[in-house]
Design a protein around this motif. Structure first.
Motif, PDB file in Angstrom:
ATOM      1  N   HIS A  79      40.585  61.932  72.191  1.00  0.00           N
ATOM      2  CA  HIS A  79      42.054  61.362  72.209  1.00  0.00           C
ATOM      3  C   HIS A  79      42.357  61.135  70.379  1.00  0.00           C
ATOM      4  N   GLY A  80      41.306  61.168  69.344  1.00  0.00           N
ATOM      5  CA  GLY A  80      41.608  60.685  68.121  1.00  0.00           C
ATOM      6  C   GLY A  80      41.825  59.386  68.661  1.00  0.00           C
ATOM      7  N   LEU A  81      42.201  58.864  66.816  1.00  0.00           N
ATOM      8  CA  LEU A  81      43.060  57.487  66.264  1.00  0.00           C
ATOM      9  C   LEU A  81      43.851  57.706  67.065  1.00  0.00           C
ATOM     10  N   PRO A  82      44.472  56.359  68.065  1.00  0.00           N
ATOM     11  CA  PRO A  82      45.796  55.799  68.026  1.00  0.00           C
ATOM     12  C   PRO A  82      46.618  55.900  67.160  1.00  0.00           C
ATOM     13  N   THR A 127      50.578  45.063  76.237  1.00  0.00           N
ATOM     14  CA  THR A 127      50.599  46.802  77.540  1.00  0.00           C
ATOM     15  C   THR A 127      49.371  47.191  76.572  1.00  0.00           C
ATOM     16  N   LEU A 128      48.999  46.437  75.133  1.00  0.00           N
ATOM     17  CA  LEU A 128      48.190  47.417  73.768  1.00  0.00           C
ATOM     18  C   LEU A 128      46.569  47.418  75.130  1.00  0.00           C
ATOM     19  N   ALA A 159      49.632  48.308  83.517  1.00  0.00           N
ATOM     20  CA  ALA A 159      49.345  46.541  82.574  1.00  0.00           C
ATOM     21  C   ALA A 159      51.273  46.286  82.543  1.00  0.00           C
ATOM     22  N   LEU A 160      51.727  46.502  82.294  1.00  0.00           N
ATOM     23  CA  LEU A 160      53.507  46.152  82.988  1.00  0.00           C
ATOM     24  C   LEU A 160      53.773  46.277  84.403  1.00  0.00           C
ATOM     25  N   ALA A 206      43.867  53.492  78.676  1.00  0.00           N
ATOM     26  CA  ALA A 206      44.231  54.819  80.099  1.00  0.00           C
ATOM     27  C   ALA A 206      44.998  55.127  79.182  1.00  0.00           C
ATOM     28  N   GLY A 207      45.476  54.713  78.115  1.00  0.00           N
ATOM     29  CA  GLY A 207      46.720  55.603  76.923  1.00  0.00           C
ATOM     30  C   GLY A 207      48.121  55.224  77.851  1.00  0.00           C
TER      31      GLY A 207
END
Ligand SMILES: Cc1cc2nc3c(=O)[nH]c(=O)nc-3n(C[C@H](O)[C@H](O)[C@H](O)COP(=O)(O)O)c2cc1C
Length: 224
Positions: A47-50, A180-181, A195-196, A187-188
Motif C-alpha cells: 500500500h505504500g507509506l501512509p 481511528t488511526l 473503530a468508529l 485495515a485502512g
C-alpha cells in the motif's frame, strides 16, 4: 479551527529511540525493525507509506506532502498570540474554534473575542508531557464559559464510556484522533470505520447502563 497549543514540537524520545523522523528515511535500525515484522512490512510494500490526507493539495510547487508534514512543529510562528487570534477572528467570518485550551481564563478570553467554540485538549501529551489531562481541565472550563461557546474535548478518548464522561463533565462533543488511526493502521478506511463503530456501540451500551436515553440526558448527575 485554529490549534494554539503547539508553537513547537515536543521532545519525543520514543521517536528518537526508534529512528522515526519525517521525511521517512531508512536506517539500519528501522530496516531491522521492518524485517522483524514481515506482515506489516508486506502491507507497507503493497500500500505504500501512509499519506496525511488533510495535507493533500496544500503542497507548494517543488514540495510534497512529506515536506509539509516534516515542517510540523518546526516552521510555526511561535509569536502567535491573542492579538493574532483577534486578527483571525476579524478576517474569518464563519465559525471559529480554538483547539488546545486547558485553562478556564483562556476559554473565557476566547469567548470574549468572539470565538464560537474551544477544544479542551492537551494534544494527548504528545507535545507537553505532563500537561493537565483534558478531562480534569474540562469541568472548570465548561463552568467558566457556560453556554457562551461550544466546548469540545479531545485527548484520550478511547472508549464509548470516555465520551459519556466528557459529555457529563460539560463537553458538547468529543473529537477522536488516534482511536481511528489505530483502526486505519490495521485495515485502512474500513479499519477507521470499524473503530468508529466500536466507539458508537460502546457509547450506546454505556448510555443504556447509565439509564441515559439520549445524549441530551447525559449530565453531571450521572457521575456525581
Ligand atoms: C498523526 C497525528 C497528526 C496530528 N495532526 C494534528 C494537526 O495537524 N493539528 C492538530 O491540531 N492536532 C493534530 N494532532 C493531534 C490530535 O488532533 C489530537 O489533539 C490528539 O491526538 C489527541 O486526541 P486523541 O487522544 O484522540 O488522539 C495529530 C495527532 C496525530 C496522532
Amino acid at each position: 479551527m485554529v490549534t494554539v497549543d503547539m508553537p513547537l514540537g515536543g521532545k519525543r524520545e520514543r521517536d528518537y529511540r526508534r529512528d522515526f523522523a519525517l521525511p521517512f528515511a531508512f536506517t539500519l535500525r528501522n530496516v531491522l525493525d521492518l524485517a522483524s515484522h514481515p506482515r506489516w512490512a508486506l502491507a507497507l510494500a503493497r500500500h505504500g507509506l501512509p499519506v496525511l490526507e488533510n495535507l493533500v493539495g496544500l503542497a507548494r510547487a517543488g514540495s510534497d506532502i512529506s515536506a509539509i508534514a516534516s515542517s510540523v512543529g518546526r516552521d510555526y510562528d511561535s509569536g502567535f498570540d491573542w492579538q493574532g487570534l483577534l486578527a483571525l477572528r476579524e478576517r474569518w467570518r464563519r465559525r471559529l474554534l480554538v483547539k488546545g485550551i486547558l485553562h478556564p481564563a483562556d476559554a473565557e478570553r476566547a469567548a470574549s473575542i468572539g470565538c464560537d467554540g474551544g477544544v479542551v485538549s492537551n494534544h494527548d501529551g504528545r507535545q507537553l508531557d505532563g500537561a493537565v489531562a483534558s478531562l480534569d481541565a474540562l469541568p472548570a472550563i465548561a463552568a467558566a464559559v457556560g453556554d457562551r461557546i461550544d466546548v469540545l474535548l479531545d485527548s484520550g478518548v478511547r472508549r464509548g464510556s470516555d465520551i459519556v464522561k466528557a459529555l457529563a463533565l460539560g463537553a458538547q462533543a468529543v473529537m477522536i484522533g488516534r482511536a481511528t488511526l489505530y483502526g486505519a493502521s490495521v485495515a485502512g478506511e474500513a479499519g477507521a470505520r470499524r473503530a468508529l463503530e466500536i466507539l458508537a456501540d460502546e457509547l450506546a451500551g454505556t448510555m443504556r447502563l447509565c439509564g441515559a436515553s439520549s445524549i441530551a440526558r447525559i449530565d453531571a448527575g450521572l457521575i456525581a
